[in-house]
Design a protein around this motif. Structure first.
Motif, PDB file in Angstrom:
ATOM      1  N   GLY A  48       0.842  -1.321  -0.021  1.00  0.00           N
ATOM      2  CA  GLY A  48      -0.035  -0.142   0.058  1.00  0.00           C
ATOM      3  C   GLY A  48       1.022   1.332  -0.119  1.00  0.00           C
ATOM      4  N   PRO A  49       0.268   2.403  -0.364  1.00  0.00           N
ATOM      5  CA  PRO A  49       1.138   3.660  -0.611  1.00  0.00           C
ATOM      6  C   PRO A  49       1.319   4.306   0.849  1.00  0.00           C
ATOM      7  CG  PRO A  49      -1.397   4.071  -1.178  1.00  0.00           C
ATOM      8  CD  PRO A  49      -0.932   2.618  -0.824  1.00  0.00           C
ATOM      9  N   TYR A  50       2.191   3.885   1.760  1.00  0.00           N
ATOM     10  CA  TYR A  50       2.369   4.577   3.004  1.00  0.00           C
ATOM     11  C   TYR A  50       3.788   4.986   3.017  1.00  0.00           C
ATOM     12  CZ  TYR A  50      -1.870   2.284   3.395  1.00  0.00           C
ATOM     13  OH  TYR A  50      -3.356   1.754   3.405  1.00  0.00           O
ATOM     14  N   VAL A  51       4.018   6.296   3.479  1.00  0.00           N
ATOM     15  CA  VAL A  51       5.463   7.017   3.487  1.00  0.00           C
ATOM     16  C   VAL A  51       6.153   6.419   4.743  1.00  0.00           C
ATOM     17  CG1 VAL A  51       6.699   9.240   3.577  1.00  0.00           C
ATOM     18  CG2 VAL A  51       4.751   8.795   2.085  1.00  0.00           C
ATOM     19  N   SER A  52       5.476   6.516   5.803  1.00  0.00           N
ATOM     20  CA  SER A  52       6.044   6.117   7.137  1.00  0.00           C
ATOM     21  C   SER A  52       5.247   5.360   8.045  1.00  0.00           C
ATOM     22  CB  SER A  52       6.346   7.628   7.703  1.00  0.00           C
ATOM     23  OG  SER A  52       4.928   8.324   8.364  1.00  0.00           O
ATOM     24  N   MET A  53       5.769   5.083   9.324  1.00  0.00           N
ATOM     25  CA  MET A  53       4.875   4.510  10.134  1.00  0.00           C
ATOM     26  C   MET A  53       3.875   5.225  10.792  1.00  0.00           C
ATOM     27  SD  MET A  53       4.500   1.319  11.504  1.00  0.00           S
ATOM     28  CE  MET A  53       5.985   0.627  11.587  1.00  0.00           C
ATOM     29  N   ALA A  54       4.030   6.462  10.916  1.00  0.00           N
ATOM     30  CA  ALA A  54       2.811   7.498  11.282  1.00  0.00           C
ATOM     31  C   ALA A  54       1.876   7.194  10.268  1.00  0.00           C
ATOM     32  CB  ALA A  54       3.319   8.692  11.511  1.00  0.00           C
ATOM     33  N   ASP A  55       2.267   7.565   8.896  1.00  0.00           N
ATOM     34  CA  ASP A  55       1.166   7.505   7.895  1.00  0.00           C
ATOM     35  C   ASP A  55       0.342   6.323   7.912  1.00  0.00           C
ATOM     36  OD1 ASP A  55      -0.219   8.090   5.532  1.00  0.00           O
ATOM     37  OD2 ASP A  55       1.589   7.392   4.218  1.00  0.00           O
ATOM     38  N   PHE A  56       1.253   5.172   7.920  1.00  0.00           N
ATOM     39  CA  PHE A  56       0.832   3.766   7.886  1.00  0.00           C
ATOM     40  C   PHE A  56      -0.306   3.647   9.107  1.00  0.00           C
ATOM     41  CE2 PHE A  56       1.459  -0.868   8.876  1.00  0.00           C
ATOM     42  CZ  PHE A  56       0.759  -1.293   7.899  1.00  0.00           C
ATOM     43  N   THR A  57       0.019   3.717  10.333  1.00  0.00           N
ATOM     44  CA  THR A  57      -0.799   3.560  11.271  1.00  0.00           C
ATOM     45  C   THR A  57      -1.875   4.341  11.269  1.00  0.00           C
ATOM     46  OG1 THR A  57       0.697   4.595  12.730  1.00  0.00           O
ATOM     47  CG2 THR A  57       1.086   2.520  12.841  1.00  0.00           C
ATOM     48  N   ALA A  58      -2.044   5.431  10.847  1.00  0.00           N
ATOM     49  CA  ALA A  58      -2.986   6.395  10.847  1.00  0.00           C
ATOM     50  C   ALA A  58      -4.077   6.160   9.788  1.00  0.00           C
ATOM     51  CB  ALA A  58      -2.638   7.878  10.577  1.00  0.00           C
ATOM     52  N   HIS A  59      -3.646   5.711   8.648  1.00  0.00           N
ATOM     53  CA  HIS A  59      -4.247   5.610   7.296  1.00  0.00           C
ATOM     54  C   HIS A  59      -4.666   4.079   7.001  1.00  0.00           C
ATOM     55  CE1 HIS A  59      -2.694   9.494   7.240  1.00  0.00           C
ATOM     56  NE2 HIS A  59      -4.229  10.039   7.138  1.00  0.00           N
ATOM     57  N   ALA A  60      -3.806   3.193   7.228  1.00  0.00           N
ATOM     58  CA  ALA A  60      -3.965   1.779   6.672  1.00  0.00           C
ATOM     59  C   ALA A  60      -4.930   0.900   7.527  1.00  0.00           C
ATOM     60  CB  ALA A  60      -2.612   1.044   6.837  1.00  0.00           C
ATOM     61  N   PRO A  61      -5.878   0.032   6.896  1.00  0.00           N
ATOM     62  CA  PRO A  61      -6.849  -0.551   7.614  1.00  0.00           C
ATOM     63  C   PRO A  61      -6.113  -1.294   8.530  1.00  0.00           C
ATOM     64  CG  PRO A  61      -6.919  -0.974   5.146  1.00  0.00           C
ATOM     65  CD  PRO A  61      -5.741  -0.079   5.278  1.00  0.00           C
ATOM     66  N   GLU A  62      -6.956  -1.488   9.876  1.00  0.00           N
ATOM     67  CA  GLU A  62      -6.420  -2.399  10.868  1.00  0.00           C
ATOM     68  C   GLU A  62      -5.664  -3.806  10.172  1.00  0.00           C
ATOM     69  OE1 GLU A  62      -8.077  -4.466  15.058  1.00  0.00           O
ATOM     70  OE2 GLU A  62      -8.752  -2.364  14.549  1.00  0.00           O
ATOM     71  N   GLU A  63      -6.545  -4.508   9.418  1.00  0.00           N
ATOM     72  CA  GLU A  63      -5.870  -5.978   9.015  1.00  0.00           C
ATOM     73  C   GLU A  63      -4.653  -5.845   8.166  1.00  0.00           C
ATOM     74  OE1 GLU A  63      -8.847  -4.497   5.880  1.00  0.00           O
ATOM     75  OE2 GLU A  63      -9.162  -4.586   8.031  1.00  0.00           O
ATOM     76  N   LEU A  64      -4.432  -4.737   7.712  1.00  0.00           N
ATOM     77  CA  LEU A  64      -3.146  -4.445   6.971  1.00  0.00           C
ATOM     78  C   LEU A  64      -2.198  -4.150   7.899  1.00  0.00           C
ATOM     79  CD1 LEU A  64      -1.119  -4.155   4.406  1.00  0.00           C
ATOM     80  CD2 LEU A  64      -2.185  -1.997   4.135  1.00  0.00           C
ATOM     81  N   VAL A  65      -2.258  -3.300   8.908  1.00  0.00           N
ATOM     82  CA  VAL A  65      -1.077  -3.013   9.997  1.00  0.00           C
ATOM     83  C   VAL A  65      -0.889  -4.404  10.699  1.00  0.00           C
ATOM     84  CG1 VAL A  65      -0.845  -1.783  12.119  1.00  0.00           C
ATOM     85  CG2 VAL A  65      -1.993  -0.506  10.264  1.00  0.00           C
ATOM     86  N   VAL A  66      -1.914  -5.144  11.212  1.00  0.00           N
ATOM     87  CA  VAL A  66      -1.531  -6.266  11.962  1.00  0.00           C
ATOM     88  C   VAL A  66      -0.957  -7.482  10.921  1.00  0.00           C
ATOM     89  CG1 VAL A  66      -2.536  -8.237  13.094  1.00  0.00           C
ATOM     90  CG2 VAL A  66      -3.538  -5.950  13.450  1.00  0.00           C
ATOM     91  N   GLY A  67      -1.407  -7.429   9.868  1.00  0.00           N
ATOM     92  CA  GLY A  67      -0.535  -8.381   8.956  1.00  0.00           C
ATOM     93  C   GLY A  67       0.645  -7.909   8.485  1.00  0.00           C
TER      94      GLY A  67
END
Length: 125
Positions: A48-67
């Motif tokens: 997915g198109p995420y720049v940083s951990m902050a961006d990722f944890t703020a915008h990615a779906p929960e299942e993507l973060v966990v996965g």
């Protein structure tokens, strides 16, 4: 730092650039770094198109973060790094010397790695 759809990791995810794959699932891709800094140096990137951990944890779906986080652990396990140990690192932004605007976690191992930061910087914790 804005996400660049043509950054090298986005191109690897699209199959435009080959990589030496270590692990892949629905959430992440792990591959050997082309300029290794340790005997084992692998990058794990989310799908997915995420720049940083902050961006990722703020915008990615929960299942993507966990996965994605599970993929980091599975990759370390598949590389045989759980014992004797390994280091993970995610750079974010200019001060951390992030070179590619796509979240990526480095996994380092294969030898004793020494201290994480060089002593002698100005300031105290």
């Amino acid at each position: 730092m804005a996400y660049d759809e043509n950054n090298i990791f986005a191109r690897i995810l699209r199959g435009e650039i080959p990589c030496k794959k270590v692990y892949e699932d629905d959430f992440a891709l792990a591959f050997h770094d082309i300029n290794p800094q340790a005997p084992v140096h692998v990058l794990v990137i989310p799908k997915g198109p995420y720049v940083s951990m902050a961006d990722f944890t703020a915008h990615a779906p929960e299942e993507l973060v966990v996965g994605f986080m599970r993929a980091v652990g599975k990759t370390a396990d598949e590389l045989g790094l759980v014992e004797p140990g390994y280091r993970t690192l995610a750079n974010a932004g200019e001060h951390a010397h992030q070179e590619v605007p796509h979240l990526h976690i480095h996994i380092f191992g294969g030898k004793p790695l020494g201290p994480m930061l060089i002593k002698g910087w100005e300031g105290t914790i």
